[in-house]
Design a protein around this motif. Structure first.
Motif, PDB file in Angstrom:
ATOM      1  N   UNK A  20       0.823  -1.215   0.000  1.00  0.00           N
ATOM      2  CA  UNK A  20       0.000   0.000   0.000  1.00  0.00           C
ATOM      3  C   UNK A  20       0.853   1.259   0.000  1.00  0.00           C
ATOM      4  N   UNK A  21       2.086   1.146   0.457  1.00  0.00           N
ATOM      5  CA  UNK A  21       2.946   2.317   0.549  1.00  0.00           C
ATOM      6  C   UNK A  21       3.919   2.408  -0.629  1.00  0.00           C
ATOM      7  N   UNK A  22       3.706   1.585  -1.645  1.00  0.00           N
ATOM      8  CA  UNK A  22       4.604   1.555  -2.796  1.00  0.00           C
ATOM      9  C   UNK A  22       3.913   2.131  -4.023  1.00  0.00           C
ATOM     10  N   UNK A  23       4.719   2.707  -4.884  1.00  0.00           N
ATOM     11  CA  UNK A  23       4.202   3.182  -6.166  1.00  0.00           C
ATOM     12  C   UNK A  23       4.147   2.015  -7.143  1.00  0.00           C
ATOM     13  N   UNK A  24       3.243   2.097  -8.084  1.00  0.00           N
ATOM     14  CA  UNK A  24       3.161   1.073  -9.121  1.00  0.00           C
ATOM     15  C   UNK A  24       4.359   1.219 -10.057  1.00  0.00           C
ATOM     16  N   UNK A  25       4.607   0.201 -10.841  1.00  0.00           N
ATOM     17  CA  UNK A  25       5.718   0.268 -11.798  1.00  0.00           C
ATOM     18  C   UNK A  25       5.456   1.363 -12.830  1.00  0.00           C
ATOM     19  N   UNK A  26       4.183   1.574 -13.198  1.00  0.00           N
ATOM     20  CA  UNK A  26       3.850   2.645 -14.136  1.00  0.00           C
ATOM     21  C   UNK A  26       4.183   4.006 -13.539  1.00  0.00           C
ATOM     22  N   UNK A  27       3.833   4.208 -12.265  1.00  0.00           N
ATOM     23  CA  UNK A  27       4.122   5.482 -11.614  1.00  0.00           C
ATOM     24  C   UNK A  27       5.628   5.723 -11.523  1.00  0.00           C
ATOM     25  N   UNK A  28       6.370   4.683 -11.222  1.00  0.00           N
ATOM     26  CA  UNK A  28       7.839   4.814 -11.171  1.00  0.00           C
ATOM     27  C   UNK A  28       8.405   5.137 -12.559  1.00  0.00           C
ATOM     28  N   UNK A  29       7.812   4.553 -13.593  1.00  0.00           N
ATOM     29  CA  UNK A  29       8.262   4.826 -14.963  1.00  0.00           C
ATOM     30  C   UNK A  29       7.965   6.275 -15.352  1.00  0.00           C
ATOM     31  N   UNK A  30       6.817   6.802 -14.910  1.00  0.00           N
ATOM     32  CA  UNK A  30       6.492   8.206 -15.181  1.00  0.00           C
ATOM     33  C   UNK A  30       7.539   9.123 -14.559  1.00  0.00           C
ATOM     34  N   UNK A  31       7.877   8.867 -13.309  1.00  0.00           N
ATOM     35  CA  UNK A  31       8.874   9.701 -12.632  1.00  0.00           C
ATOM     36  C   UNK A  31      10.248   9.562 -13.283  1.00  0.00           C
ATOM     37  N   UNK A  32      10.611   8.344 -13.656  1.00  0.00           N
ATOM     38  CA  UNK A  32      11.914   8.126 -14.298  1.00  0.00           C
ATOM     39  C   UNK A  32      12.002   8.871 -15.625  1.00  0.00           C
ATOM     40  N   UNK A  33      10.934   8.840 -16.397  1.00  0.00           N
ATOM     41  CA  UNK A  33      10.934   9.540 -17.677  1.00  0.00           C
ATOM     42  C   UNK A  33      11.019  11.051 -17.454  1.00  0.00           C
ATOM     43  N   UNK A  34      10.347  11.527 -16.425  1.00  0.00           N
ATOM     44  CA  UNK A  34      10.339  12.967 -16.144  1.00  0.00           C
ATOM     45  C   UNK A  34      11.690  13.462 -15.630  1.00  0.00           C
ATOM     46  N   UNK A  35      12.498  12.584 -15.049  1.00  0.00           N
ATOM     47  CA  UNK A  35      13.834  12.965 -14.562  1.00  0.00           C
ATOM     48  C   UNK A  35      14.825  13.207 -15.691  1.00  0.00           C
ATOM     49  N   UNK A  40      15.768  17.424 -27.990  1.00  0.00           N
ATOM     50  CA  UNK A  40      15.093  18.352 -28.891  1.00  0.00           C
ATOM     51  C   UNK A  40      13.596  18.200 -28.840  1.00  0.00           C
ATOM     52  N   UNK A  41      12.921  19.028 -29.616  1.00  0.00           N
ATOM     53  CA  UNK A  41      11.452  18.968 -29.617  1.00  0.00           C
ATOM     54  C   UNK A  41      10.961  17.626 -30.146  1.00  0.00           C
ATOM     55  N   UNK A  42       9.984  17.090 -29.485  1.00  0.00           N
ATOM     56  CA  UNK A  42       9.402  15.826 -29.914  1.00  0.00           C
ATOM     57  C   UNK A  42      10.044  14.589 -29.312  1.00  0.00           C
ATOM     58  N   UNK A  43      11.246  14.720 -28.760  1.00  0.00           N
ATOM     59  CA  UNK A  43      11.930  13.544 -28.217  1.00  0.00           C
ATOM     60  C   UNK A  43      11.187  12.969 -27.017  1.00  0.00           C
ATOM     61  N   UNK A  44      10.716  13.835 -26.146  1.00  0.00           N
ATOM     62  CA  UNK A  44      10.009  13.371 -24.952  1.00  0.00           C
ATOM     63  C   UNK A  44       8.684  12.718 -25.345  1.00  0.00           C
ATOM     64  N   UNK A  45       7.947  13.340 -26.256  1.00  0.00           N
ATOM     65  CA  UNK A  45       6.667  12.779 -26.679  1.00  0.00           C
ATOM     66  C   UNK A  45       6.854  11.413 -27.340  1.00  0.00           C
ATOM     67  N   UNK A  46       7.924  11.290 -28.115  1.00  0.00           N
ATOM     68  CA  UNK A  46       8.227  10.008 -28.762  1.00  0.00           C
ATOM     69  C   UNK A  46       8.533   8.940 -27.707  1.00  0.00           C
TER      70      UNK A  46
END
Length: 94
Positions: A20-35, A40-46
């Motif tokens: 219950x106190x852990x983030x899901x793997x998807x949530x961890x992936x969101x944070x990792x991508x945001x770090x 260039x433009x479009x790289x993050x969206x890709x």
């Protein structure tokens, strides 16, 4: 024996369910991508589409909900606090 008084500070804590106190793997992936930084433009969206399999709109919806989650703050305080500051600055300009 009587039940513990929840108002007392020395009362035993009720344990949270496992995980219950852990983030899901998807949530961890969101944070990792945001770090990461982006070349260039479009790289993050890709990367969002290729690595997470979701649209950029859905990514930002999930990310905005995630930065309100205290578990995310405990896992990655630097990223979450940065995202909160950016969000608050944008709100202040409106």
């Amino acid at each position: 024996m009587t039940a513990p008084d929840p108002e007392r500070h020395d009362a035993p804590a009720v344990p949270a369910p496992p995980g219950a106190d852990e983030l899901s793997s998807r949530d961890r992936a969101l944070l990792a991508l945001e770090r990461r930084s982006w070349a260039g433009p479009g790289a993050k969206e890709r990367a969002i589409r290729e690595e997470l399999g979701i649209s950029p709109v859905r990514y930002y919806q999930l990310l905005n909900a995630l930065i309100e989650d205290e578990r995310a703050l405990r896992v990655d305080p630097v990223t979450v606090n940065r995202l909160r500051r950016v969000r608050d600055a944008k709100r202040g300009r409106r």
